[in-house]
Design a protein around this motif. Structure first.
Motif, PDB file in Angstrom:
ATOM      1  N   LYS A 176       0.834  -1.212   0.000  1.00 43.76           N
ATOM      2  CA  LYS A 176       0.000   0.000   0.000  1.00 43.76           C
ATOM      3  C   LYS A 176       0.862   1.251   0.000  1.00 43.76           C
ATOM      4  O   LYS A 176       0.590   2.218   0.714  1.00 43.76           O
ATOM      5  CB  LYS A 176      -0.960  -0.019   1.176  1.00 43.76           C
ATOM      6  N   GLU A 187      -1.019   4.452  -1.016  1.00 43.66           N
ATOM      7  CA  GLU A 187      -1.937   4.883   0.040  1.00 43.66           C
ATOM      8  C   GLU A 187      -1.180   5.483   1.220  1.00 43.66           C
ATOM      9  O   GLU A 187      -1.599   6.501   1.781  1.00 43.66           O
ATOM     10  CB  GLU A 187      -2.804   3.704   0.504  1.00 43.66           C
ATOM     11  N   VAL A 213       0.153   8.934   0.176  1.00 46.25           N
ATOM     12  CA  VAL A 213      -0.922   9.933   0.154  1.00 46.25           C
ATOM     13  C   VAL A 213      -1.317  10.303   1.578  1.00 46.25           C
ATOM     14  O   VAL A 213      -1.521  11.481   1.891  1.00 46.25           O
ATOM     15  CB  VAL A 213      -2.145   9.423  -0.643  1.00 46.25           C
ATOM     16  N   GLU A 214      -1.402   9.310   2.448  1.00 48.40           N
ATOM     17  CA  GLU A 214      -1.759   9.582   3.841  1.00 48.40           C
ATOM     18  C   GLU A 214      -0.754  10.555   4.480  1.00 48.40           C
ATOM     19  O   GLU A 214      -1.129  11.423   5.267  1.00 48.40           O
ATOM     20  CB  GLU A 214      -1.798   8.268   4.616  1.00 48.40           C
ATOM     21  N   PRO A 246      -6.552  14.107   0.801  1.00 52.60           N
ATOM     22  CA  PRO A 246      -7.207  12.987   0.119  1.00 52.60           C
ATOM     23  C   PRO A 246      -7.192  13.192  -1.398  1.00 52.60           C
ATOM     24  O   PRO A 246      -8.187  13.592  -1.991  1.00 52.60           O
ATOM     25  CB  PRO A 246      -8.635  13.023   0.686  1.00 52.60           C
ATOM     26  N   LEU A 247      -6.053  12.934  -2.018  1.00 51.86           N
ATOM     27  CA  LEU A 247      -5.919  13.108  -3.460  1.00 51.86           C
ATOM     28  C   LEU A 247      -5.841  11.749  -4.140  1.00 51.86           C
ATOM     29  O   LEU A 247      -5.288  10.796  -3.588  1.00 51.86           O
ATOM     30  CB  LEU A 247      -4.668  13.921  -3.796  1.00 51.86           C
ATOM     31  N   GLU A 248      -6.340  11.696  -5.357  1.00 50.67           N
ATOM     32  CA  GLU A 248      -6.267  10.469  -6.139  1.00 50.67           C
ATOM     33  C   GLU A 248      -4.916  10.365  -6.829  1.00 50.67           C
ATOM     34  O   GLU A 248      -4.178  11.342  -6.950  1.00 50.67           O
ATOM     35  CB  GLU A 248      -7.414  10.436  -7.141  1.00 50.67           C
ATOM     36  N   ARG A 249      -4.636   9.175  -7.315  1.00 49.68           N
ATOM     37  CA  ARG A 249      -3.331   8.882  -7.928  1.00 49.68           C
ATOM     38  C   ARG A 249      -2.926   9.865  -9.032  1.00 49.68           C
ATOM     39  O   ARG A 249      -1.794  10.346  -9.032  1.00 49.68           O
ATOM     40  CB  ARG A 249      -3.320   7.440  -8.438  1.00 49.68           C
ATOM     41  N   THR A 298       0.339  12.162  -8.877  1.00 49.84           N
ATOM     42  CA  THR A 298       1.368  11.996  -9.897  1.00 49.84           C
ATOM     43  C   THR A 298       1.799  13.346 -10.444  1.00 49.84           C
ATOM     44  O   THR A 298       2.994  13.604 -10.636  1.00 49.84           O
ATOM     45  CB  THR A 298       0.871  11.075 -11.027  1.00 49.84           C
ATOM     46  N   GLN A 356      -6.693  17.529 -13.915  1.00 50.89           N
ATOM     47  CA  GLN A 356      -5.996  17.349 -12.638  1.00 50.89           C
ATOM     48  C   GLN A 356      -5.455  18.676 -12.125  1.00 50.89           C
ATOM     49  O   GLN A 356      -5.567  18.977 -10.930  1.00 50.89           O
ATOM     50  CB  GLN A 356      -4.862  16.324 -12.781  1.00 50.89           C
ATOM     51  N   TYR A 414       4.882  13.212   0.121  1.00 44.27           N
ATOM     52  CA  TYR A 414       4.527  12.090  -0.754  1.00 44.27           C
ATOM     53  C   TYR A 414       5.786  11.400  -1.290  1.00 44.27           C
ATOM     54  O   TYR A 414       5.970  10.191  -1.133  1.00 44.27           O
ATOM     55  CB  TYR A 414       3.657  12.609  -1.899  1.00 44.27           C
TER      56      TYR A 414
END
Length: 155
Positions: A26, A29, A32-33, A38-41, A45, A76, A113
């Motif tokens: 993970k 995940e 990101v944490e 709370p962003l998506e991949r 990126t 994005q 990140y």
């Protein structure tokens, strides 16, 4: 030429194992944490690319690095802009064009990140010699470049 199929029979399962290890761990995940966002991949990126490059980039340059089309990156970037993580700035070489750069908040998030990911890989390769790490970098870079060129020939 007969050695290549044999090599692929050995290499492809290893690549699948690597992918599986990253999923099971993970890593995305956890990274990101660490950002607290709370962003998506795809959004992460974009932040990661801007962080690693260390300078503002055009949307097209980001898209090329992500292997996606420009409108995907534009969406994005718009989301990241609305969160105050990136901003558009004038391109010093072409005042009509815009570059995307990290804001201070975006820089902090991207540092966290990338830091998690770098730390994971550094830990995994802590017993490797500097020569082995350089060899891996050289060979993976060459593989990606050659595969990318071969795939672009198919387009």
């Amino acid at each position: 030429m007969s050695a290549v199929p044999s090599l692929l029979r050995d290499l492809l399962p290893r690549l699948n194992e690597l992918s599986g290890s990253l999923r099971r761990g993970k890593l995305f995940e956890r990274a990101v944490e660490a950002t607290g966002l709370p962003l998506e991949r795809p959004a992460m990126t974009v932040l990661g690319i801007l962080h690693i490059e260390g300078k503002p980039l055009r949307v097209g340059e980001i898209a090329t690095r992500m292997n996606v089309v420009g409108p995907h990156v534009t969406r994005q970037v718009q989301g990241l802009e609305s969160r105050g993580l990136v901003r558009r700035v004038a391109d010093p070489d072409d005042q009509r064009a815009r570059l995307i750069e990290l804001t201070p908040e975006g820089k902090t998030a991207s540092e966290r990140y990338v830091g998690v990911i770098e730390g994971w890989f550094a830990g995994a390769m802590s017993d490797w010699t500097a020569e082995d790490r350089q060899l891996l970098d050289r060979l993976v870079t060459r593989l990606v470049e050659d595969l990318t060129a071969r795939l672009s020939d198919l387009d």
